[in-house]
Design an enzyme around this catalytic site. Structure first.
Site, PDB file in Angstrom:
ATOM      1  CG  HIS A  33      -1.924  -1.061   1.303  1.00  0.00           C
ATOM      2  ND1 HIS A  33      -1.811  -2.122   2.162  1.00  0.00           N
ATOM      3  CD2 HIS A  33      -3.074  -1.257   0.609  1.00  0.00           C
ATOM      4  CE1 HIS A  33      -2.853  -2.926   2.021  1.00  0.00           C
ATOM      5  NE2 HIS A  33      -3.637  -2.432   1.075  1.00  0.00           N
ATOM      6  N   GLY A 148      -3.203  -1.533  -7.195  1.00  0.00           N
ATOM      7  CA  GLY A 148      -2.124  -2.483  -7.312  1.00  0.00           C
ATOM      8  C   GLY A 148      -2.413  -3.564  -8.340  1.00  0.00           C
ATOM      9  CE  LYS A 150      -2.397  -8.570  -2.992  1.00  0.00           C
ATOM     10  NZ  LYS A 150      -3.638  -9.401  -2.935  1.00  0.00           N
ATOM     11  CG  ASP A 151      -6.202  -7.285  -5.331  1.00  0.00           C
ATOM     12  OD1 ASP A 151      -6.620  -8.386  -4.943  1.00  0.00           O
ATOM     13  OD2 ASP A 151      -5.590  -6.497  -4.585  1.00  0.00           O
ATOM     14  CD  GLN A 154      -9.719  -4.248  -6.444  1.00  0.00           C
ATOM     15  OE1 GLN A 154     -10.383  -4.803  -5.592  1.00  0.00           O
ATOM     16  NE2 GLN A 154      -8.630  -3.539  -6.149  1.00  0.00           N
ATOM     17  CB  SER A 187      -4.768  -6.914   4.266  1.00  0.00           C
ATOM     18  OG  SER A 187      -4.415  -5.607   3.852  1.00  0.00           O
TER      19      SER A 187
END
Length: 288
Positions: A33, A148, A150-151, A154, A187
């Site tokens: 983040h 990001g 990573k997703d 999304q 997270s």
């Protein structure tokens, strides 16, 4: 750094800003983040981060109640990273009435993570649209929002929402941040035991194995997916999917595609702490 809890106060604070970079988060912040916040600072004079655990993107069986809330520590990290404003609305502030109207994402939301997380991406798209309307309400272009990689699914859906709704927002994609063993920071990594954390890098290793075989000319993508899933299963994982896709369209890749992304989602388990679902991806470009 200002900490603001209401939409009206945030809109008032942003009235005179020339350009804004926005980083939406659900809190419990980690180095990934903070990387996005620092990336945002390169694109705007005012960086706004939001911390909001969005109930609309959780199914009844998911971990909304147990999702870690670490607001004080999160604000300390954001201040150290140079964030200008943190928006920390309540659920009632974002959803003052029952949210009966939602963004209906394209069919790509129903595959990959959407197969097991029904309505997840509708919840994500809806809250992001609401946050965009709050953060960018009084501002002039150019404005950017940072998400990001990573997703990746999304990210793809948010980019498509911005494109189809003609939103004057540039979406900046931040690279995935990893620990020393290659595990993508998340997270949900906080749910892992020490034993699980040691094994969690297996997901990235399996995806990297696919990448290496593709680079060596292997083009039977279905076979690569099946082999990778079997390898993880043999190591005790519950595999949701391993998929080789076009990074441009997110459709299943063909041998003619040059820009690819290898995606995986799987649950790592042990007898004492249950299951933690991890996702990861690796992009690659095939050159002749």
């Amino acid at each position: 750094m200002q900490i603001i809890q209401t939409a009206s106060e945030l809109r008032n604070a942003l009235k005179r800003q020339d350009n804004i970079a926005f980083v939406p988060t659900m809190g419990n912040l980690h180095a990934g983040h903070i990387h996005l916040v620092k990336l945002a600072k390169q694109h705007a004079s005012c960086v706004v981060a939001s911390i909001f655990v969005n109930p609309l993107q959780f199914s009844p069986s998911e971990d909304l109640a147990n999702y870690p809330r670490t607001l004080e520590a999160d604000c300390e990290k954001l201040a150290a990273a140079g964030c200008d404003i943190v928006f920390t609305p309540s659920v009632a502030e974002i959803y003052p009435h029952e949210q009966t109207m939602t963004i209906d994402p394209p069919s790509i939301a129903n595959v990959l993570c959407g197969t097991t997380r029904l309505s997840h991406f509708a919840g994500v798209a809806t809250v992001v649209m609401k946050l965009f309307n709050i953060v960018f309400y009084n501002t002039v272009q150019p404005n950017v929002a940072v998400f990001g990689k990573k997703d990746f699914q999304q990210l793809f859906i948010i980019k498509e929402m911005v494109r189809q709704f003609n939103l004057p927002i540039e979406i900046i994609a931040g690279e995935t941040v990893r620990d020393a063993n290659g595990l993508a920071l998340s997270s949900r990594n906080g749910y892992l035991t020490d034993v699980q954390r040691a094994a969690a890098s297996q997901l990235n290793s399996v995806l990297q194995g696919i990448v290496n075989q593709i680079k060596n000319g292997y083009k039977d993508f279905v076979q690569l997916e099946l082999q990778a899933a079997a390898q993880l299963t043999s190591q005790g994982w519950e595999v949701d999917y391993i998929s080789i896709r076009s990074s441009t369209t997110l459709q299943p890749a063909s041998a003619l595609d040059k820009n690819l992304i290898v995606l995986g989602a799987a649950k790592i388990t042990n007898k004492t702490s249950g299951k933690t679902r991890l996702i990861d991806n690796i992009e690659l470009c095939i050159t002749d």
